[in-house]
Each structure stands twice: as C-alpha cells, then as structure tokens.
Design an enzyme around this catalytic site. Structure first.
Site, PDB file in Angstrom:
ATOM      1  N   GLN A  10      16.633  12.268 -14.134  1.00  0.00           N
ATOM      2  CA  GLN A  10      15.682  12.020 -15.155  1.00  0.00           C
ATOM      3  C   GLN A  10      15.429  10.377 -15.361  1.00  0.00           C
ATOM      4  O   GLN A  10      16.024   9.662 -14.906  1.00  0.00           O
ATOM      5  CB  GLN A  10      16.719  12.223 -16.617  1.00  0.00           C
ATOM      6  CG  GLN A  10      15.807  12.926 -17.688  1.00  0.00           C
ATOM      7  CD  GLN A  10      16.717  13.471 -18.550  1.00  0.00           C
ATOM      8  OE1 GLN A  10      17.435  14.276 -18.279  1.00  0.00           O
ATOM      9  NE2 GLN A  10      16.185  13.451 -20.017  1.00  0.00           N
ATOM     10  N   SER A  93      21.955  13.316 -10.469  1.00  0.00           N
ATOM     11  CA  SER A  93      22.260  14.016 -11.870  1.00  0.00           C
ATOM     12  C   SER A  93      21.518  15.528 -11.806  1.00  0.00           C
ATOM     13  O   SER A  93      21.862  16.256 -10.887  1.00  0.00           O
ATOM     14  CB  SER A  93      21.700  13.321 -12.938  1.00  0.00           C
ATOM     15  OG  SER A  93      22.124  13.735 -14.314  1.00  0.00           O
ATOM     16  N   ARG A 118      20.621  23.410 -19.612  1.00  0.00           N
ATOM     17  CA  ARG A 118      21.448  22.027 -19.452  1.00  0.00           C
ATOM     18  C   ARG A 118      20.956  20.901 -20.240  1.00  0.00           C
ATOM     19  O   ARG A 118      21.377  20.220 -21.083  1.00  0.00           O
ATOM     20  CB  ARG A 118      21.445  21.439 -17.936  1.00  0.00           C
ATOM     21  CG  ARG A 118      22.199  20.223 -17.595  1.00  0.00           C
ATOM     22  CD  ARG A 118      22.218  20.045 -16.131  1.00  0.00           C
ATOM     23  NE  ARG A 118      22.980  18.935 -15.738  1.00  0.00           N
ATOM     24  CZ  ARG A 118      22.607  17.702 -15.492  1.00  0.00           C
ATOM     25  NH1 ARG A 118      21.311  17.458 -15.621  1.00  0.00           N
ATOM     26  NH2 ARG A 118      23.317  16.732 -14.892  1.00  0.00           N
ATOM     27  N   HIS A 202      26.747  11.911 -19.051  1.00  0.00           N
ATOM     28  CA  HIS A 202      27.786  11.649 -18.097  1.00  0.00           C
ATOM     29  C   HIS A 202      28.864  10.774 -18.688  1.00  0.00           C
ATOM     30  O   HIS A 202      29.445   9.716 -17.991  1.00  0.00           O
ATOM     31  CB  HIS A 202      26.992  10.799 -16.731  1.00  0.00           C
ATOM     32  CG  HIS A 202      26.062  11.762 -16.064  1.00  0.00           C
ATOM     33  ND1 HIS A 202      26.519  12.753 -15.444  1.00  0.00           N
ATOM     34  CD2 HIS A 202      24.844  11.574 -16.086  1.00  0.00           C
ATOM     35  CE1 HIS A 202      25.393  13.157 -15.004  1.00  0.00           C
ATOM     36  NE2 HIS A 202      24.533  12.622 -15.409  1.00  0.00           N
ATOM     37  N   GLN A 251      30.301  17.605 -13.357  1.00  0.00           N
ATOM     38  CA  GLN A 251      29.188  16.483 -13.381  1.00  0.00           C
ATOM     39  C   GLN A 251      28.602  16.027 -14.606  1.00  0.00           C
ATOM     40  O   GLN A 251      28.147  14.957 -15.083  1.00  0.00           O
ATOM     41  CB  GLN A 251      27.814  17.309 -12.551  1.00  0.00           C
ATOM     42  CG  GLN A 251      26.898  16.211 -12.147  1.00  0.00           C
ATOM     43  CD  GLN A 251      25.372  16.880 -12.312  1.00  0.00           C
ATOM     44  OE1 GLN A 251      25.253  17.576 -13.360  1.00  0.00           O
ATOM     45  NE2 GLN A 251      24.768  16.925 -11.169  1.00  0.00           N
TER      46      GLN A 251
END
Length: 316
Positions: A10, A93, A118, A202, A251
């Site tokens: 992203q 990611s 997600r 994260h 993750q």
C-alpha cells in the site's frame, strides 16, 4: 542469473496504474476483468479514471495494487518471461498476496476477495483517529524499536515495517506514535513523519483484523506455491500451504521484515530482483539493502518488453 519477483504494498497506488498493460496485452486486461467480476464492481474504472482519495481507501487500494501486479506478471509471460522461473517470490504486506497469486498458490478471484476483506477488516479494527503510523529515517531498526518502547507509556507503539537500513515505520496509538516521532528526532533521526494512512497497520491494534482473516482464510484453497514465498514475518522461504495460511494471519499484526527478507534472498544467491506492479518504492529499498543486486521495476508494456529483450540477450 538467479531472480526473485517482488510485489509492492500500500502507498504505491496511482490513478491509471496498469492501464497501459491492459491495453497492450489481452491477458493483462483479463486480470482486471476477473477482479471486477470477483468483487462485483468495476474496480478497474476506479483504478483508471477514479479519484485518488477513493482508490487510496484500504479496501480499494489492496485489491487494486494486486490486480496491477498480476497484470504485469501476465505481460511478462506474454513476452516469454515467467515468474515460475524465479528462485523466490516476496511481497511487502499486501504484496505477499500478489506474490502468492503469481506463484499459483492462490487463485486470482480468491486473492481479490481476500484483499477486499483484509482492507475492510484492517480499516475497521481501530476507530479513525485513534491510530497512526510514522516513518523514521536515518536510524536503524534497533534504535527505532527502543524509541517505540520508550514512547509507548502503556499504549501500543511498535516497529511495524523494517524497510531498509535507514527506514523503519512505527505503528500504534496516535499519541504514542507522535511521542515516538518527537523522540526519534531528539535521538538523531533525519526525519520522523506521520504517514497519510487510515489505520495503524502491523501492530497489536490489528488483532480484530487478524481474527477476521483467520476465519476468512479457512475457506480459501491455498496450494504449495510453484516458487517459494519469502514470508514477511519469517524473512525466509516457505512452501507449506498451512504454514502460509497461518503466516498470512500473523502478518496482520506482525512486523514486515522487508530488510531481512531482501538480505536473505541475496544470501541465497539472488542477483536480480524484479519489482512487479505500481511504483518503484521497493526498488529503492532493495538498492539500500543489497547494493550488488540488479533491480528492475515493471510498470508498463515498455518495461516488460525491455526486460524480455535483456533476458533474451543474456541467453544468446
């Protein structure tokens, strides 16, 4: 030459990305068509003609970036260059999903649906305004980790992305991240700046999103990738489908160990890394991590043709 394909995350999104590929290669156009069908909307119209603010929404950016990356993979295939010939695939990611799709571990439609889910789950995990992320430039991972711990003061503040030797991103509660940015400057960082993101990715605050992904991924077919995946949270290669499923969940709250992942691939003898999709952010990171590795970014039809010519000449 030992190659790795790497896929951006992203932040790389721009209006118009992938359009050149779709116009030049029917197989690339088919990627966008399939993603549109999987999501039940014309995401391709948003990518090529929409507003950047809407494209940047996490639920849109994630499947859009993946679609652009896979379109670039298809363009390379049309030019006779296959990701299946690589030694490894890796992604930053959300790019990890692109890598898995490129390596045949996940179907394109499933990958698009998982990234839409997600993106929504990560956005919904923390109320807008409560979380933040900041990039710290000029300090190494250990120094930034110490700063995050000192700034936390009972809140969440963690090193989220270990991008390269002098760029680490921190994530957590907004006040704690702001304290960490100020502390980083006091401890010698060249820059410490809040990032224009909509959620603190994260870090431990993403636990609700991790739980949502664990449930969603139960229903998705994951095959052993044809090319081993260098996983974000392990910084080494994995191929077992159940381990990959578990790592995709880990993750969401875990650190993106990009610096270590690139260094590991270089240690395995990789001499060329091909960044496939939008932008060139990973290329810059790779050059700072492994200076001897040749880095190529594939954004356009011209890029695909040029790489194919280079590879063809090398084989003559």
């Amino acid at each position: 030459m030992k190659r790795a394909y790497v896929f951006p995350g992203q932040g790389a999104q721009v209006i118009g990305m992938g359009r050149d590929l779709a116009e030049a290669y029917p197989s690339a156009r088919a990627v966008f068509d399939e993603v549109d069908e999987a999501l039940g909307e014309r995401l391709s119209a948003l990518i090529w003609e929409g507003e950047i603010a809407e494209l940047t929404l996490t639920q849109n950016a994630q499947p859009a970036l993946m679609a652009t990356s896979i379109a670039a993979v298809r363009a390379l295939e049309a030019e006779g260059v296959s990701a299946m010939d690589a030694a490894f695939v890796a992604g930053h990611s959300l790019g990890e999903y692109s890598a898995l799709c490129a390596a045949g571990a996940m179907g394109l439609s499933d990958t698009a649906r998982m990234l839409r889910l997600r993106g929504r789950a990560m956005q919904d995990a923390v109320p807008v305004g409560e979380g933040a992320m900041a990039a710290v430039l000029g300090l190494d991972f250990d120094a930034v980790t110490a700063i995050a711990q000192d700034a936390a003061e009972g809140e969440v503040c963690e090193a989220a992305n270990d991008n390269d030797p002098a760029q680490v991103v921190i994530s957590g509660h907004k006040a704690a991240v702001e304290r960490a940015a100020a502390l980083a400057k006091a401890r010698g960082a060249k820059r410490a700046m809040l990032l224009p993101v909509s959620a603190p990715f994260h870090c431990a605050l993403m636990q609700p999103a991790a739980e949502a992904m664990a449930e969603a991924l139960k229903g998705v077919q994951i095959n052993a990738p044809a090319v081993p995946l260098v996983a974000n949270v392990k910084a080494e290669a994995v191929s077992d489908p159940e381990e990959i499923r578990n790592l995709l969940v880990a993750q969401v709250t875990g650190r993106v160990r990009w610096r270590e992942s690139v260094a590991w691939m270089a240690e395995q003898g990789v001499t060329q890394m091909i960044e496939v999709g939008a932008g060139k952010a990973l290329s810059g990171m790779i050059r700072r991590i492994a200076k001897s590795v040749d880095v190529v970014a594939i954004n356009t039809a011209a890029d695909a043709k040029t790489l194919a010519e280079r590879i063809g000449e090398a084989h003559v």
